[in-house]
Design a protein around this motif. Sequence first.
Motif, PDB file in Angstrom:
ATOM      1  N   PRO A  44      42.092  -4.220 -30.281  1.00 13.61           N
ATOM      2  CA  PRO A  44      40.998  -4.790 -29.499  1.00 13.61           C
ATOM      3  C   PRO A  44      39.761  -3.890 -29.559  1.00 13.61           C
ATOM      4  CG  PRO A  44      42.625  -3.816 -28.045  1.00 13.61           C
ATOM      5  CD  PRO A  44      43.179  -3.737 -29.437  1.00 13.61           C
ATOM      6  N   CYS A  45      38.622  -4.490 -29.398  1.00 13.24           N
ATOM      7  CA  CYS A  45      37.374  -3.743 -29.311  1.00 13.24           C
ATOM      8  C   CYS A  45      36.502  -4.463 -28.290  1.00 13.24           C
ATOM      9  CB  CYS A  45      36.690  -3.637 -30.668  1.00 13.24           C
ATOM     10  SG  CYS A  45      36.250  -5.230 -31.375  1.00 13.24           S
ATOM     11  N   ARG A  46      35.349  -3.872 -27.987  1.00 11.53           N
ATOM     12  CA  ARG A  46      34.469  -4.548 -27.029  1.00 11.53           C
ATOM     13  C   ARG A  46      33.034  -4.476 -27.518  1.00 11.53           C
ATOM     14  NH1 ARG A  46      31.819  -1.367 -22.748  1.00 11.53           N
ATOM     15  NH2 ARG A  46      32.082   0.793 -23.372  1.00 11.53           N
ATOM     16  N   LEU A  47      32.294  -5.515 -27.179  1.00 15.02           N
ATOM     17  CA  LEU A  47      30.888  -5.593 -27.509  1.00 15.02           C
ATOM     18  C   LEU A  47      30.101  -4.940 -26.374  1.00 15.02           C
ATOM     19  CD1 LEU A  47      28.673  -6.703 -29.385  1.00 15.02           C
ATOM     20  CD2 LEU A  47      28.697  -8.782 -27.984  1.00 15.02           C
ATOM     21  N   VAL A  48      29.249  -3.984 -26.723  1.00 16.87           N
ATOM     22  CA  VAL A  48      28.426  -3.288 -25.740  1.00 16.87           C
ATOM     23  C   VAL A  48      27.005  -3.817 -25.894  1.00 16.87           C
ATOM     24  CG1 VAL A  48      27.644  -1.054 -24.873  1.00 16.87           C
ATOM     25  CG2 VAL A  48      29.908  -1.263 -25.907  1.00 16.87           C
ATOM     26  N   ILE A  49      26.603  -4.678 -24.994  1.00 14.21           N
ATOM     27  CA  ILE A  49      25.274  -5.298 -25.076  1.00 14.21           C
ATOM     28  C   ILE A  49      24.246  -4.376 -24.462  1.00 14.21           C
ATOM     29  CG2 ILE A  49      23.870  -7.268 -24.371  1.00 14.21           C
ATOM     30  CD1 ILE A  49      26.417  -8.946 -24.528  1.00 14.21           C
ATOM     31  N   ARG A  50      23.202  -4.094 -25.261  1.00 12.77           N
ATOM     32  CA  ARG A  50      22.122  -3.227 -24.797  1.00 12.77           C
ATOM     33  C   ARG A  50      20.781  -3.936 -25.002  1.00 12.77           C
ATOM     34  NH1 ARG A  50      25.499   0.772 -27.554  1.00 12.77           N
ATOM     35  NH2 ARG A  50      26.560   2.024 -25.991  1.00 12.77           N
ATOM     36  N   ASP A  51      19.697  -3.193 -24.962  1.00 14.50           N
ATOM     37  CA  ASP A  51      18.356  -3.762 -24.985  1.00 14.50           C
ATOM     38  C   ASP A  51      17.976  -4.472 -26.276  1.00 14.50           C
ATOM     39  OD1 ASP A  51      18.046  -2.749 -22.447  1.00 14.50           O
ATOM     40  OD2 ASP A  51      17.003  -0.940 -23.110  1.00 14.50           O
TER      41      ASP A  51
END
Length: 59
Positions: A44-51
């Motif tokens: 599993p991985c995760r999406l890190v939403i930034r600017d």
Amino acid sequence: MLSAESRPLLTSVDPNLERLGHTAAQHLFAAIDGKVAPGIHTMPCRLVIRDSTAPGGPS
């Protein structure tokens, strides 16, 4: 880590490298003991939403 130092902050994928390395080591030791687990192993991985990611428009 590099994406946190950019401007604007970049959206990135966090592959959880600590868990990935631990799992890889477990598979390596198992293979050394003759217990090979062939095939594709997903993590599993995760999406890190930034600017750098614009908010969605109207649907």
